[in-house]
Design an enzyme around this catalytic site. Structure first.
Site, PDB file in Angstrom:
ATOM      1  N   LYS A   1      50.573 -42.372  29.921  1.00  0.00           N
ATOM      2  CA  LYS A   1      49.392 -42.013  30.724  1.00  0.00           C
ATOM      3  C   LYS A   1      49.282 -42.358  32.169  1.00  0.00           C
ATOM      4  O   LYS A   1      50.003 -43.582  32.184  1.00  0.00           O
ATOM      5  CB  LYS A   1      47.973 -42.266  30.019  1.00  0.00           C
TER       6      LYS A   1
ATOM      7  N   LYS B   1      49.722 -37.693  29.389  1.00  0.00           N
ATOM      8  CA  LYS B   1      48.544 -37.616  29.594  1.00  0.00           C
ATOM      9  C   LYS B   1      48.604 -37.815  31.202  1.00  0.00           C
ATOM     10  O   LYS B   1      48.646 -39.006  31.581  1.00  0.00           O
ATOM     11  CB  LYS B   1      47.615 -38.476  28.805  1.00  0.00           C
TER      12      LYS B   1
ATOM     13  N   ASP C   1      43.402 -45.583  23.915  1.00  0.00           N
ATOM     14  CA  ASP C   1      44.117 -45.558  25.369  1.00  0.00           C
ATOM     15  C   ASP C   1      44.239 -46.920  25.780  1.00  0.00           C
ATOM     16  O   ASP C   1      43.108 -47.552  25.980  1.00  0.00           O
ATOM     17  CB  ASP C   1      43.322 -44.792  26.209  1.00  0.00           C
TER      18      ASP C   1
END
Length: 236
Positions: A166, A199, A102
């Site tokens: 995300k 996400k 991430d």
């Protein structure tokens, strides 16, 4: 992708597969890191999301379980040079056992309209992650952006090879933190058009919010250690 059945009909074990349990607070002691990694495993979470310093601990604890490892990179600001991000990604992924990386996008680039620089930054890290079969999630810090900027960033991230886009780090200090609102999630889903997954993270603290996002078609959520049993309906 929208699920085949309503989220409310899913078991806690099924719902756990949508969760990256966040174990990211910098003040955590070693004992706390171990405790919350173990809770993520016990809840059947897809991954536990950790800082790089605790990768060896996560490797030992997650080995042989259903829970993988997600590691953050250039977290939480995303303002390092591309060369620095690439080197950190290489160090994190080189053993081939990190499921997800991430990385925080340089959201100053997004706010400035520096789309070529933004895309090149993400593309360079994606190349490293994919060399080791690691999925790349790109964090935009959407609370710092307009919805138009979120949509455009999603487009460029898809082009650059991101596997997920995300919403948030959970550590934004520049203004109000709204996190993964249904509105911003819908913008990301619409802009991605199935080319990458979405996400949500930040401010997902109720079961209703969690289930709503699953039904919208979200594929993963970052959930804080306190909120995981709540969203799974296990806090009674």
């Amino acid at each position: 992708m929208k699920p085949q059945k309503k989220a409310a009909e899913m078991s806690p074990q099924e719902l756990g597969r949508y969760i990256d349990q966040s174990v990211l607070k910098p003040e955590f002691t070693l004992a706390e890191v171990q405790k919350y990694i173990q809770e993520g495993i016990d809840f059947n979470c897809k991954t536990v999301c950790i800082n790089p310093a605790y990768l060896d601990i996560a490797r030992t604890m997650c080995k042989g379980t259903n829970t993988g490892i997600c590691v953050v990179c250039d977290f939480p600001f995303g303002a390092s040079s591309t060369v620095s991000k690439v080197k950190q990604a290489e160090i994190i992924c080189q053993n081939g056992d990190v499921e997800d990386l991430d990385i925080v996008a340089n959201y100053g680039f997004i706010r400035s309209g520096q789309w070529q620089e933004f895309e090149e930054d993400i593309r360079a890290v994606a190349a490293v992650a994919h060399r080791y079969d690691t999925l790349l999630k790109v964090i935009f810090e959407t609370d710092a952006l307009t919805l138009e900027q979120v949509a455009t960033a999603t487009e460029y991230a898809c082009r650059a090879g991101a596997d997920f886009v995300k919403t948030s780090t959970g550590f934004y200090t520049g203004g109000e933190s709204k996190g993964a609102t249904p509105e911003v999630i819908q913008v990301m889903l619409d802009a991605a058009k199935g080319r990458c997954k979405v996400k949500g993270s930040g401010c997902i603290r109720t079961r209703e919010h969690f289930l709503q996002l699953i039904d919208m078609g979200i594929d993963r959520m970052g959930i804080g250690y306190r909120s995981t049993p709540v969203v799974l309906g296990l806090d009674a």
